[in-house]
Design an enzyme around this catalytic site. Sequence first.
Site, PDB file in Angstrom:
ATOM      1  N   HIS A 174      -7.455  12.734   0.752  1.00 33.75           N
ATOM      2  CA  HIS A 174      -6.196  12.547   1.492  1.00 33.75           C
ATOM      3  C   HIS A 174      -5.916  13.747   2.400  1.00 33.75           C
ATOM      4  CE1 HIS A 174      -4.733   9.784  -2.034  1.00 33.75           C
ATOM      5  NE2 HIS A 174      -5.676   9.225  -1.308  1.00 33.75           N
ATOM      6  N   GLU A 198      -2.431   6.729  -4.557  1.00 29.11           N
ATOM      7  CA  GLU A 198      -1.626   7.762  -5.231  1.00 29.11           C
ATOM      8  C   GLU A 198      -1.007   7.246  -6.529  1.00 29.11           C
ATOM      9  OE1 GLU A 198      -0.877  10.915  -4.879  1.00 29.11           O
ATOM     10  OE2 GLU A 198      -2.057  11.301  -3.090  1.00 29.11           O
ATOM     11  N   TRP A 225     -11.814   4.185  -8.919  1.00 28.95           N
ATOM     12  CA  TRP A 225     -11.501   4.308 -10.355  1.00 28.95           C
ATOM     13  C   TRP A 225     -10.082   3.820 -10.638  1.00 28.95           C
ATOM     14  CZ3 TRP A 225      -7.420   7.427 -11.926  1.00 28.95           C
ATOM     15  CH2 TRP A 225      -6.966   8.398 -11.020  1.00 28.95           C
ATOM     16  N   HIS A 261      -2.370   8.100  -9.928  1.00 29.60           N
ATOM     17  CA  HIS A 261      -2.310   9.460 -10.479  1.00 29.60           C
ATOM     18  C   HIS A 261      -1.224   9.602 -11.540  1.00 29.60           C
ATOM     19  CE1 HIS A 261      -4.129  10.927  -6.397  1.00 29.60           C
ATOM     20  NE2 HIS A 261      -4.937  10.164  -7.090  1.00 29.60           N
ATOM     21  N   ASP A 277      -9.341  12.659  -5.184  1.00 29.96           N
ATOM     22  CA  ASP A 277      -8.508  11.809  -4.315  1.00 29.96           C
ATOM     23  C   ASP A 277      -7.668  12.666  -3.373  1.00 29.96           C
ATOM     24  OD1 ASP A 277      -9.401   9.629  -5.750  1.00 29.96           O
ATOM     25  OD2 ASP A 277      -7.428   8.990  -6.476  1.00 29.96           O
ATOM     26  N   GLU A 278      -7.058  13.706  -3.947  1.00 27.08           N
ATOM     27  CA  GLU A 278      -6.166  14.557  -3.143  1.00 27.08           C
ATOM     28  C   GLU A 278      -6.938  15.203  -1.995  1.00 27.08           C
ATOM     29  OE1 GLU A 278      -3.402  13.786  -4.052  1.00 27.08           O
ATOM     30  OE2 GLU A 278      -2.851  14.236  -6.117  1.00 27.08           O
ATOM     31  N   GLU A 314      -1.386  17.806   0.167  1.00 29.82           N
ATOM     32  CA  GLU A 314      -2.556  17.194  -0.474  1.00 29.82           C
ATOM     33  C   GLU A 314      -3.517  18.284  -0.955  1.00 29.82           C
ATOM     34  OE1 GLU A 314      -2.811  14.149  -1.324  1.00 29.82           O
ATOM     35  OE2 GLU A 314      -1.737  12.901   0.108  1.00 29.82           O
ATOM     36  N   THR A 344      -2.007  19.871  -4.092  1.00 25.52           N
ATOM     37  CA  THR A 344      -2.204  19.069  -5.304  1.00 25.52           C
ATOM     38  C   THR A 344      -3.681  19.070  -5.712  1.00 25.52           C
ATOM     39  OG1 THR A 344      -2.171  17.103  -3.899  1.00 25.52           O
ATOM     40  CG2 THR A 344      -0.193  17.524  -5.185  1.00 25.52           C
ATOM     41  N   GLU A 380       3.920  13.346  -9.331  1.00 22.73           N
ATOM     42  CA  GLU A 380       3.180  12.147  -8.918  1.00 22.73           C
ATOM     43  C   GLU A 380       4.042  10.890  -9.086  1.00 22.73           C
ATOM     44  OE1 GLU A 380       0.274  11.962  -7.516  1.00 22.73           O
ATOM     45  OE2 GLU A 380      -0.691  13.885  -7.929  1.00 22.73           O
TER      46      GLU A 380
HETATM   47 FE   LIG Z   1      -1.821  13.244  -2.908  1.00 17.90          FE
HETATM   48 FE   LIG Z   2      -1.501  12.457  -6.164  1.00 19.89          FE
END
Ligand SMILES: [Fe+2]
Ligand SMILES: [Fe+2]
Length: 330
Positions: A201, A112, A33, A115, A197-198, A165, A168, A76
């Site tokens: 990660h 990242e 995305w 974000h 996403d976090e 991670e 977040t 971020e």
């Molecule tokens: Fe992150």
């Molecule tokens: Fe992030």
Amino acid sequence: MSLKNVRLEVMQFLEKDVESLIEKYLIPIEKIWQPSDFLPNSEGDNFFEEVKEIRELSKELPYDFWVVLVGDMITEEALPTYESWLMDVEGVNQVDRENAWGKWVRHWTGEENRHGDVLNKYLYLSGRVNMREVEKTTQYLIADGFDIGTDRDPYKNFVYTSFQELATYISHNRVAKIAKKSGNKQLGKMCQIISGDEMRHHHAYSEFVERIFKVDPSQMMMAFHYMMKQKITMPAVFLRESGGKIGTAFEEFSNTAQRIGVYTSKDYVDILQKLIDRWEIDKITNLTDEAEKARDYLMKLPSRMLRLADRIKIPENSFEFKWVEPAIIK
Ligand SMILES: [Fe+2]
Ligand SMILES: [Fe+2]
């Protein structure tokens, strides 16, 4: 061999698998995305109506919510600090473009970066925040850097990133829930996808640590112990508002996040427990006496911290930040 050289050797040993870990945990650029997927299309005819809708829905969310969203966004946006820090870790090398760790850091940074980008644009369109103040805080935070006590040690750094991670993930996910509850589906979706996403990660960095535990268990245990004993400092610990001294805005930001339940001291303990379970700290063998003691300390730490977390009192009233003006909040 010195501890530093052993770490370098371990990083080189793991490096051969990093390409496959990039494939496992990161999403190709053509498929992932992008911020514009969640924002009004400025080329489209409906742009102004879509912006108007964002501005209307934004009025439904409370003061503390905006403070937290701004603080999360600024955290971020300080990505240059994190990328340059990780590039400097022992075993990571950006001069040699073939170094797979360097590649990991670049690709992770690329993910990242979206974000802060999407949150920034959303906040700008929302009409709820004083962007100039927010931008100044971002510039201050990048200029102030951070101090996370990991040195250039990959073991400590990967404990830190595994923890962060997940932290977040929790905060973006909670923000998403609050937004959805207030009827703001778009913002909810946006923050939820960031939290996804976090989580990926988090799994990646946790696997790095897992792999290090297999080849250098005692030193990995000592590094985990070291990081938890000194406590994980948040990346935005030096947060300040314009005119303020370094770090002065952080405590109020974190109080605000606690007050609305986006990230609490109980979450800190939960993350620690999750890491202990994930790395099966209780089952690790071949430890030195010192590392055995470190394990004992770690195993007992969550319950000790939970007792302390129960005692923490958070101020009930909102702290007024320059970022969000109370007068414009309904
Ligand atoms: Fe992150
Ligand atoms: Fe992030």
